[in-house]
Design an enzyme around this catalytic site. Structure first.
Site, PDB file in Angstrom:
ATOM      1  N   ASP A  38       0.830  -1.192   0.000  1.00 54.00           N
ATOM      2  CA  ASP A  38       0.000   0.000   0.000  1.00 54.00           C
ATOM      3  C   ASP A  38       0.874   1.255   0.000  1.00 54.00           C
ATOM      4  OD1 ASP A  38      -2.733   1.222   0.438  1.00 54.00           O
ATOM      5  OD2 ASP A  38      -1.723   1.957   2.235  1.00 54.00           O
ATOM      6  N   GLU A  90       1.602  -0.465  -5.030  1.00 53.29           N
ATOM      7  CA  GLU A  90       0.706   0.647  -5.349  1.00 53.29           C
ATOM      8  C   GLU A  90       1.636   1.854  -5.507  1.00 53.29           C
ATOM      9  OE1 GLU A  90      -3.404   2.653  -3.699  1.00 53.29           O
ATOM     10  OE2 GLU A  90      -1.818   2.238  -2.244  1.00 53.29           O
TER      11      GLU A  90
END
Length: 725
Positions: free
Chosen positions: A326, A363
């Site tokens: 993330d 990401e």
């Protein structure tokens, strides 16, 4: 890890003489460990002062630190803008492998032995090791996936055991995905704002403990038995998925912690060494590149060691197959806050023999300066490709809206670039598999809602509809929300099929969001992070699922498996024959080689894409994909290509559900009517030899630079220039 590494073995390690605890704090003046009575977590039965050693590591040994013991830390240190020491706080060891909540809202670590020593047996089940070119990622919520499935015993629904149940495994393998990517399962808590509002953090992007499985996702029986039983249930889930040939990838959040902003709760890091764990400016204020209140400082060794130890623990001890990182741009920021693809933390992930052997998915952005880094990670990482997402949504939905308003769309060139593997975004040595292609994710509209809502409907989140993205590239087809109009409903379903077909037939690694395979809706909520309800859970009753869309998804996934031409490993290079790169040729509706004028003409909305795999890559295979993205019907002439004898229809997005139309055969040069807004996939049969010559004599490779992806060079007047990015 070197035996001389001062940051080795942080946390508690057990042995015959009890447990040894090692805690890192650069600025502390004292660190004590407290061991609590099993029956009263507010009553410390032992308090042990730790001794400071090399590089800020504090260490001590106690017979009380036995498996199952609850413990906490008391840390003191200097005052100052960057510090937050308070010895009155009982703090959680960041390396704790089990967690237990105390009545006062603080947390205790739980001493854990190894899985093997607890008697867990992997039974010889290994990791599936699915190659990237065969990988289809299925992003799912560990609770929401099975919560409503009546084929699963009620006590197991919405749990790790529920995901491991036969009913779940049969569904996932029958669907045709290979890799289940779970939203965060590392122990997390709800933000204080949500608690005050009576809401929850359903998605879990607020990590409290980086080594412990989130206990509420375990069955009630396992929760009652304690952290060791929760971990065994998690490991049992991984084992069962592996037995079914399915990989487990975890969405992990290392960019920030649950301590929020400077005025947020103090659970662990802030009280242990606020100045060293978090990034600050010259005035002692947090530097926040995550949008979550704080940012871990990866210019320090200890936060990097935390990430590497955590990843290795999940990949080795718990046998997970990879990680989706993330806000991974934050993990690559140095002491000055600058991002580098060669940051020591990112390099160490790739170099680690356990972590680097699994899947690493970035990401590739955060909210800090120069935070958008798509395409700028090192070889070995795949990346969420937001440029793919935006282009494909705009091509099928935004351009349709514009056409209905009498405006021209963007043409087909940029669509083709994404379809062929986004070579304008990812370096040649990384290839198309660096692109993790997605149309939707947990964050944003579902696939069905993309076709049914022009604007977000997030009032239920309690933020007056201010949260969530405002620019979604969605199109409601003329009616906002549910409709009884059969024409609107049919148009939406057709758009869903086109988006599914585009995703699953593109070069790269596709990611399917759980529920999109059957048309799941969140009633227009594009930020359902705080809803733990039927709004976000998967439906399992036949009446709540669109069987035709589900059949289409299964069919497309089977076609992807069966046709290696759709799954190139490498980009082709003009003038060369590249193993494992699909040879690609591009034609317009008239079966003519695309020219630079065609690529840049916005009225060009029809494309024929011929791709052939090399024989050494799973055998020779050739397909033809016909894309027609206009509301008017058009005739196409199937291309006459050396070695192609006929075309067999494999899929037509104009048809609600694959059926009797499949298998029809057509000769090269045949004229066929394309239904408005539709795609077709054909198998091209014939002799491979004329195609698989040196590319200088003809075909271009998959994902060649956009300056030369279009032409095939056979016609003397063909312009080899390709579509714009």
């Amino acid at each position: 890890m070197s035996p001389s590494d001062p940051l080795r073995d942080l946390g508690v390690r057990t042995g015959p003489g009890g447990g040894t605890i090692r805690v890192w704090s650069e600025h502390a003046t004292s660190v004590d460990v407290e061991v609590f009575a099993p029956e009263d977590l507010d009553w410390a039965v032992e308090r042990l002062p730790l001794m400071r050693g090399a590089d800020g590591v504090w260490e001590g040994t106690s017979t009380a630190l036995a498996p199952g013991a609850r413990y906490g830390l008391r840390v003191d240190g200097p005052a100052g803008l960057e510090h937050a020491f308070n010895p009155a706080h009982t703090l959680l060891d960041p390396w704790a492998r089990g967690l237990h909540a105390a009545a006062d809202g603080s947390w205790r670590g739980v001493v854990m032995d190894s899985l093997e020593s607890e008697g867990f047996d992997w039974g010889g089940v290994g990791k599936p090791r699915v190659p990237l070119d065969h990988t289809v990622v299925y992003e799912a919520h560990p609770k929401g996936f099975s919560r409503l499935n009546e084929r699963i015993p009620r006590p197991l629904r919405g749990t790790y055991a529920g995901l491991a149940h036969d009913a779940s495994l049969e569904y996932l393998t029958g669907l045709g995905v290979t890799t289940v990517e779970l939203l965060p399962v590392q122990a997390f808590v709800a933000e204080e704002r949500l608690v005050r509002q009576g809401q929850v953090n359903y998605w879990g992007y607020n990590t409290l403990g980086f080594f412990a499985p989130h206990a509420p996702y375990a069955s009630a029986e396992a929760q009652a038995a304690g952290p060791a039983a929760v971990r065994r249930e998690f490991a049992g889930m991984v084992k069962r998925l592996h037995e079914a040939g399915l990989e487990v990838v975890l969405d992990v959040v290392y960019n920030h912690t649950a301590e929020e902003g400077r005025q947020g709760p103090t659970y662990s890091f802030r009280g242990i060494d606020n100045a060293a764990y978090y990034r600050h400016d010259a005035h002692g204020r947090y530097v926040d590149t995550t949008g979550c209140g704080n940012t871990l400082d990866f210019g320090h060794d200890a936060p990097m060691r935390l990430v590497l130890d955590s990843l290795r623990y999940w990949a080795d001890e718990l046998q997970v197959d990879g990680f989706r990182l993330d806000l991974a741009a934050t993990l690559g920021r140095d002491a000055l806050g600058a991002y580098s693809p060669h940051h020591p933390l990112l390099a160490a992930m790739l170099a680690d023999p356990v972590i680097g052997a699994g899947k690493l998915i970035a990401e590739p952005w955060d909210v800090g300066p120069f935070g958008w880094q798509t395409g700028n990670f090192a070889p070995g990482f795949s990346e969420w490709n937001d440029r793919y997402r935006d282009r494909m949504r705009d091509f099928w939905l935004g351009d349709l809206r514009r056409e209905r308003q009498g405006q021209q769309g963007s043409g087909i060139g940029r669509f083709a670039t994404r379809l062929a593997g986004s070579s304008n975004t990812f370096a040649a040595e990384r290839g198309p598999l660096a692109s993790l292609n997605f149309i939707t994710a947990h964050d944003g509209f579902t696939l069905a809602d993309l076709t049914a809502y022009d604007v977000k409907h997030n009032l239920g989140n309690g933020e007056h509809n201010r949260d969530g993205a405002d620019h979604n590239n969605s199109y409601n087809h003329g009616v906002e929300g549910p409709t009884d109009d059969p024409d609107v409903a049919a148009a939406r379903r057709r758009s869903i099929r086109n988006l599914l077909g585009t995703l699953l037939l593109s070069a790269g690694v596709p990611m399917l969001t759980a529920g999109d395979e059957y048309g799941r809706s969140q009633r227009g909520n594009n930020n359902a992070y705080c809803h733990d309800s039927e709004l976000t859970w998967l439906a399992w009753s036949a009446g709540d699922r669109d069987a035709a869309i589900e059949a289409t998804t299964r069919h497309l996934l089977r076609l992807r498996r069966e046709h290696p031409a759709l799954r190139p490993v490498r980009y082709g290079r003009f003038g060369e024959r590249v193993p494992s790169a699909s040879q690609m040729d591009w034609y317009n509706a008239d079966g003519e080689t695309m020219t630079i004028e065609h690529w840049h003409d916005p009225s060009q909305r029809t494309l024929q894409f011929l791709a052939a795999s090399t024989p050494e890559f799973e055998g020779f295979n050739r397909i033809l994909l016909v894309v027609h993205a206009s509301e008017r019907e058009v005739d196409v002439l199937l291309p006459e290509h050396p070695g192609v004898d006929d075309y067999e229809l494999l899929w037509d997005s104009a048809v609600d559900e694959p059926g009797d139309e499949l298998g029809s055969r057509h000769l090269p040069g045949a004229r066929l009517a394309m239904t408005p807004q539709s795609m077709r996939l054909y198998r091209a049969s014939g002799d491979p030899a004329p195609v698989l010559v040196d590319a200088a004599a003809g075909s271009l490779g998959a994902g060649a630079d956009e300056a030369d992806v279009a032409g095939d060079g056979r016609q003397a007047d063909a312009d080899p220039a390709g579509p714009p990015s």
